[in-house]
Design a protein around this motif. Structure first.
Motif, PDB file in Angstrom:
ATOM      1  N   ILE A   1     -33.055  32.573 -42.611  1.00 34.63           N
ATOM      2  CA  ILE A   1     -32.890  31.772 -43.836  1.00 34.63           C
ATOM      3  C   ILE A   1     -33.829  30.569 -43.792  1.00 34.63           C
TER       4      ILE A   1
ATOM      5  N   GLU B   1     -36.709  29.611 -46.439  1.00 34.35           N
ATOM      6  CA  GLU B   1     -36.609  28.366 -47.197  1.00 34.35           C
ATOM      7  C   GLU B   1     -37.782  27.428 -46.925  1.00 34.35           C
TER       8      GLU B   1
ATOM      9  N   ASP C   1     -34.484  36.474 -54.326  1.00 30.96           N
ATOM     10  CA  ASP C   1     -33.357  35.543 -54.401  1.00 30.96           C
ATOM     11  C   ASP C   1     -32.061  36.237 -53.990  1.00 30.96           C
ATOM     12  N   GLU C   2     -31.921  37.505 -54.364  1.00 34.44           N
ATOM     13  CA  GLU C   2     -30.718  38.261 -54.033  1.00 34.44           C
ATOM     14  C   GLU C   2     -30.586  38.431 -52.518  1.00 34.44           C
ATOM     15  N   HIS C   3     -31.687  38.731 -51.855  1.00 31.63           N
ATOM     16  CA  HIS C   3     -31.661  38.896 -50.408  1.00 31.63           C
ATOM     17  C   HIS C   3     -31.315  37.577 -49.715  1.00 31.63           C
ATOM     18  N   LEU C   4     -31.910  36.494 -50.170  1.00 30.32           N
ATOM     19  CA  LEU C   4     -31.630  35.189 -49.591  1.00 30.32           C
ATOM     20  C   LEU C   4     -30.163  34.807 -49.809  1.00 30.32           C
ATOM     21  N   THR C   5     -29.631  35.104 -50.975  1.00 26.08           N
ATOM     22  CA  THR C   5     -28.219  34.836 -51.254  1.00 26.08           C
ATOM     23  C   THR C   5     -27.328  35.659 -50.336  1.00 26.08           C
ATOM     24  N   GLU C   6     -27.683  36.915 -50.120  1.00 23.22           N
ATOM     25  CA  GLU C   6     -26.898  37.777 -49.217  1.00 23.22           C
ATOM     26  C   GLU C   6     -26.948  37.245 -47.783  1.00 23.22           C
TER      27      GLU C   6
ATOM     28  N   ARG D   1     -27.299  34.122 -46.931  1.00 25.60           N
ATOM     29  CA  ARG D   1     -26.448  32.924 -46.912  1.00 25.60           C
ATOM     30  C   ARG D   1     -24.972  33.298 -46.860  1.00 25.60           C
ATOM     31  N   ARG D   2     -24.588  34.347 -47.570  1.00 26.96           N
ATOM     32  CA  ARG D   2     -23.204  34.824 -47.510  1.00 26.96           C
ATOM     33  C   ARG D   2     -22.863  35.307 -46.100  1.00 26.96           C
TER      34      ARG D   2
END
Length: 78
Positions: free
Chosen positions: A41, A45, A54-59, A61-62
């Protein structure tokens, strides 16, 4: 950017983290997994060119949050 290393996230558990990552295989596995996800991450960043969606980065972070919750539970109960 905020630094999400575990000793920053759980300053009250610094000593316990050090002990468990040396002496407890289950904790060490969670710790290494968390650190790998966190580093990835951080890489995305901090990079000038973002090589992910963005979807991969959000996943990611989850996943980091889930690992952090698991680690907190482990620290609290051991």
């Amino acid at each position: 950017m905020e630094n999400h290393i575990l000793t920053n996230e759980f300053p009250e558990y610094v000593q316990k983290i050090a002990e468990l990552k040396t002496n407890d295989d289950a904790f060490r596995k969670m710790y290494v997994n968390y650190e790998e996800v966190n580093a990835l991450i951080q890489h995305y960043e901090d990079g000038e060119v973002n090589h992910t969606t963005d979807e991969h980065l959000t996943e990611l972070r989850r996943k980091r949050l889930h690992l952090k919750d698991s680690i907190y539970s482990y620290l609290h109960s051991n």
